[in-house]
Scaffold this motif. Structure first.
Motif: not given
Lengths: 230, 230
Positions: B39-49
């Motif tokens: 989940v963290a990686k997905v969020a990072k790539q989208m620049q969301i939390h």
DNA sequence: TATAATTAATTGAACGTTCAGTTAATTGTT
DNA sequence: AACAATTAACTGAACGTTCAATTAATTATA
């Protein structure tokens, strides 16, 4: 001076312990998936310390590579049966297809295990390469068989390499697909058996150009569904 | 009154944001595998939390289920093309097989994505059920097609349900197998093209009982289809 | 005694999840 | 049109776990 008592664990040398670890890793993957198969879990189930696994394999990737070798060995072992059999060409083809669609063959390595390995192969070139080698060997074997059967007028005169690829595609497709054909209500083995026969007949038709209704049910009479790893 | 400046991020409503997250999850799985797609990686790539993803999906399993729906939708969408085409029966079959072995079809959902989902399906009954439904729909479609083509004397008189299963096995087997046929040195597209044609011809032969040499694609006709075994 | 097998103790990073709080957009009432 | 009320989008910090891996110490065997 330590006194031997019941709980004392025998020390095993690497030749014994390493395959044990690999097999347990495989079992754990079947039960928990690749993500769920951590070094810690494998160690716990073996009642050894996690560090021991890393001691033997260095890191998890090496353990995975060892697993792939193990899967490939098991996968390819069935071909050795065909090395020196004395059969008429027609029987030989029949036996070959029966072997490829036998329960023994497709349960030798659980499809879940194959999938786990294949999924990793997308991101690991070493594993991808190993699998490619496996298929190369399998193809070579089939080409030899089909060439022989072509010389004896059992299979049609096509390119044996093409035939090998088509048959391999069908077996791999079957491994994949078998899990999903089962109707919820009726379920179970009858369906899978019908499906396997159907696929053998299709392969037979493709190879020989002739229709065939399969006489017996391969794999089921001889081998009462014993999974390979327990 | 908020003033718009460059760094200000627009708020997107759920209808837009949720599919975005699912797609990024899919991309991340392709790049990193299912294990690697946190989940963290997905969020990072989208620049969301990361929390936003959990806010929408509750937990990771739900996100995975949403992904499966996404994959299944993309997977099944190609069938809609066939709904109302005006072709002779023979052309219709030709087009159907071409569609099943077209690059468009097998690249629509990367096989790596399929594998990731399939691997999870071994441990998640919900996902397994979803995939079974997908295949059920696909089979229904093929049965209808083959029945039609049987009535018009294009495909041989066999059980259309059997035919559907065999063809589906061949397509899925192809998805699986295609990656491994490539010879290291000569490599890529020519090989895959030859392989696909070969599979279409095998399917045609199985369905109609007749041989067919598939018309070669203009772009690739320069390459002689040389099989790769030494 | 030398060496291999095995355990012990830790590490830092990443994991999924929770929850309280903040900010923007929408809606209803006047 | 104003503006409060409400909903929805989104953030931040922290939780307890688990992960693979490292380093050092211990134990058995040859």
């Amino acid at each position: 001076m330590p006194v031997a008592h019941d709980k004392m664990k025998k020390r095993l040398n690497a030749d014994i312990q390493k395959p044990k670890i690999v097999k347990q890793f495989y079992k754990t993957i079947l039960a928990q998936g690749f993500e769920g198969a951590s070094v810690a879990k494998v160690a716990k189930q073996m009642q050894i310390h996690p560090s021991l696994i890393l001691h033997y394999f260095g890191n998890k990737e090496n353990l995975t590579l060892a697993l792939v070798d193990y899967v490939i060995d098991a996968y390819g072992s069935l071909l050795k049966k065909f090395k020196s059999q004395d059969l008429t060409p027609e029987d030989r083809l029949e036996r070959l297809l029966e072997a490829l669609w036998s329960r023994e063959y497709y349960e030798k390595i659980d499809v879940a295990g194959s999938f786990a390995v294949l999924a990793v192969s997308f991101r690991n070139e070493k594993i991808h390469h190993k699998i490619r080698e496996l298929y190369r060997g399998l193809k070579k074997f089939l080409v030899r068989e089909f060439t022989y059967l072509m010389d004896h007028q059992v299979v049609a005169a096509k390119d044996p390499a093409h035939m090998a690829e088509v048959v391999m595609t069908m077996t791999e497709g079957s491994r994949h697909f078998r899990r999903f054909i089962i109707e919820e209500e009726s379920g179970d083995n009858g369906q899978i058996r019908r499906y396997n026969q159907q696929m053998m007949e299709a392969a037979w038709h493709y190879l020989t150009g002739k229709q065939k209704t399969w006489p017996t049910d391969p794999g089921f009479s001889a081998f009462p569904g014993t999974p390979f790893v327990r």
